[in-house]
Design a protein around this motif. Structure first.
Motif, PDB file in Angstrom:
ATOM      1  N   LYS A 288      -5.386 -17.821  -5.595  1.00 12.05           N
ATOM      2  CA  LYS A 288      -4.377 -16.834  -4.649  1.00 12.05           C
ATOM      3  C   LYS A 288      -3.774 -17.406  -3.813  1.00 12.05           C
ATOM      4  CE  LYS A 288      -8.105 -13.121  -4.867  1.00 12.05           C
ATOM      5  NZ  LYS A 288      -8.920 -12.158  -3.928  1.00 12.05           N
TER       6      LYS A 288
ATOM      7  N   GLU B  92       8.021  -9.508 -10.862  1.00  8.62           N
ATOM      8  CA  GLU B  92       7.318  -8.293 -10.636  1.00  8.62           C
ATOM      9  C   GLU B  92       8.337  -7.038 -10.727  1.00  8.62           C
ATOM     10  OE1 GLU B  92       4.620  -8.427  -7.444  1.00  8.62           O
ATOM     11  OE2 GLU B  92       5.485  -6.430  -6.778  1.00  8.62           O
TER      12      GLU B  92
ATOM     13  N   ARG C 258       4.055   0.629 -17.653  1.00  5.36           N
ATOM     14  CA  ARG C 258       3.372  -0.813 -17.648  1.00  5.36           C
ATOM     15  C   ARG C 258       3.316  -1.380 -18.944  1.00  5.36           C
ATOM     16  NH1 ARG C 258      -0.312  -3.792 -14.332  1.00  5.36           N
ATOM     17  NH2 ARG C 258      -0.782  -5.570 -16.134  1.00  5.36           N
TER      18      ARG C 258
ATOM     19  N   ASN D 170       4.123  -5.239 -19.446  1.00  9.17           N
ATOM     20  CA  ASN D 170       3.395  -6.103 -20.017  1.00  9.17           C
ATOM     21  C   ASN D 170       3.993  -6.871 -21.162  1.00  9.17           C
ATOM     22  OD1 ASN D 170       1.029  -5.455 -18.986  1.00  9.17           O
ATOM     23  ND2 ASN D 170       0.121  -3.928 -20.133  1.00  9.17           N
TER      24      ASN D 170
ATOM     25  N   LYS E  50       4.623  -8.706 -13.762  1.00  5.71           N
ATOM     26  CA  LYS E  50       3.781  -7.763 -13.003  1.00  5.71           C
ATOM     27  C   LYS E  50       4.222  -6.400 -12.876  1.00  5.71           C
ATOM     28  CE  LYS E  50       0.960 -11.335 -10.719  1.00  5.71           C
ATOM     29  NZ  LYS E  50      -0.289 -11.154 -11.603  1.00  5.71           N
TER      30      LYS E  50
ATOM     31  N   SER F 222       4.156  -3.110  -9.888  1.00  8.19           N
ATOM     32  CA  SER F 222       3.657  -2.781  -8.748  1.00  8.19           C
ATOM     33  C   SER F 222       4.582  -1.448  -8.169  1.00  8.19           C
ATOM     34  CB  SER F 222       3.977  -3.834  -7.477  1.00  8.19           C
ATOM     35  OG  SER F 222       5.518  -4.059  -7.306  1.00  8.19           O
TER      36      SER F 222
ATOM     37  N   THR G 124      -1.027  -0.663 -12.314  1.00 12.63           N
ATOM     38  CA  THR G 124      -0.422  -1.566 -11.431  1.00 12.63           C
ATOM     39  C   THR G 124      -1.238  -2.689 -11.010  1.00 12.63           C
ATOM     40  OG1 THR G 124      -0.875  -0.442  -9.228  1.00 12.63           O
ATOM     41  CG2 THR G 124       1.127   0.356 -10.645  1.00 12.63           C
ATOM     42  N   ASP G 125      -0.616  -3.839 -10.798  1.00  8.25           N
ATOM     43  CA  ASP G 125      -1.065  -5.132 -10.250  1.00  8.25           C
ATOM     44  C   ASP G 125      -1.203  -4.970  -8.768  1.00  8.25           C
ATOM     45  OD1 ASP G 125      -1.494  -6.787 -12.891  1.00  8.25           O
ATOM     46  OD2 ASP G 125       0.749  -6.118 -12.947  1.00  8.25           O
ATOM     47  N   VAL G 126      -0.308  -4.622  -8.143  1.00  4.68           N
ATOM     48  CA  VAL G 126      -0.065  -4.472  -6.693  1.00  4.68           C
ATOM     49  C   VAL G 126       0.337  -3.145  -6.268  1.00  4.68           C
ATOM     50  CG1 VAL G 126       0.766  -5.640  -4.503  1.00  4.68           C
ATOM     51  CG2 VAL G 126       0.686  -6.721  -6.919  1.00  4.68           C
TER      52      VAL G 126
END
Length: 231
Positions: free
Chosen positions: A45, A146, A178, A182, A187, A189, A215-217
């Motif tokens: 992270k 992203e 998405r 993908n 990503k 968001s 979503t990722d974020v």
């Protein structure tokens, strides 16, 4: 007396500026220390500190270089760039800007406004959805890390559509977007009204659980009435 007041005003301004610089430096040190600790512990992270850049500036390489040079001292490691101008659905991206940002290890996000004032009528015209899909696809092919969806919601006013229908419409779009991200291994968001973090059954058709599934974020937007806590 006037000279004394003038000197006091100058002193006050210097004090305020110095305080702001101190705060920014302290925050930057905290972020960098946290990043170092994460790296040493082996975790993947990274704390992100980003800026949003309107389209007319996001295509200006000279402006971006100056921004990065000044921003890095404050811990800026992410930029959110508009991929089109206000009210337009035409992609306007400077590839050299994206390449430069990546060479500087800046995380690059492309912002797409889906429905400027929210969805006001169903069904959404097929031509409008085709244009939006093409815009998201083109943005995803431009080299961003992203894609950020903004204004993916219904208008913030009463309309004769059931909540279930609103959720289904938005979910279908999220599912489609998405699949686009993908395929390109980047990503996805979304920006949402800040109030939906606390709300249930919000008339704009945004639901945290729904967005979290695709979503990722998620970026809750805190501004004016959108950030008021509703029960």
């Amino acid at each position: 007396m006037k000279n004394i007041i003038k000197k006091l005003n100058v002193l006050l301004r210097i004090t305020v500026v110095s305080l702001l610089i101190f705060i920014m430096q302290s925050q930057t040190t905290t972020v960098q220390a946290a990043q170092n600790n994460k790296t040493e512990s082996g975790a993947s992270k990274v704390y992100m500190r980003g800026l949003y850049i309107p389209n007319h500036h996001s295509r200006n390489l000279k402006f971006i270089k100056a921004l990065v040079a000044n921003g890095k001292t404050s811990g800026i490691n992410m930029l959110v760039l508009d991929v089109h101008s206000y009210g337009s659905t035409v992609l306007k991206v400077n590839k050299s800007v994206i390449d430069y940002l990546k060479s500087e290890n800046i995380y690059v996000t492309g912002r797409v406004v889906c429905f400027q004032d929210g969805i006001t009528k169903l069904p959404i015209p097929a031509a409008q959805m085709k244009t939006l899909n093409a815009l998201v696809t083109s943005a995803a092919d431009s080299g961003f890390d992203e894609i950020q969806l903004d204004y993916i919601r219904f208008a913030d006013e009463k309309r004769p559509y059931k909540l279930k229908t609103r959720y289904e419409v938005i979910e279908e779009m999220l599912k489609n977007f998405r699949s686009i991200t993908n395929e390109r291994k980047i990503k996805l968001s979304a920006d949402v009204f800040g109030r939906i973090v606390y709300n249930r059954d919000d008339l704009i058709g945004q639901k945290l659980e729904l967005f979290a599934a695709y979503t990722d974020v998620i970026y809750p937007m805190l501004s004016g009435r959108n950030s008021e806590r509703w029960s």
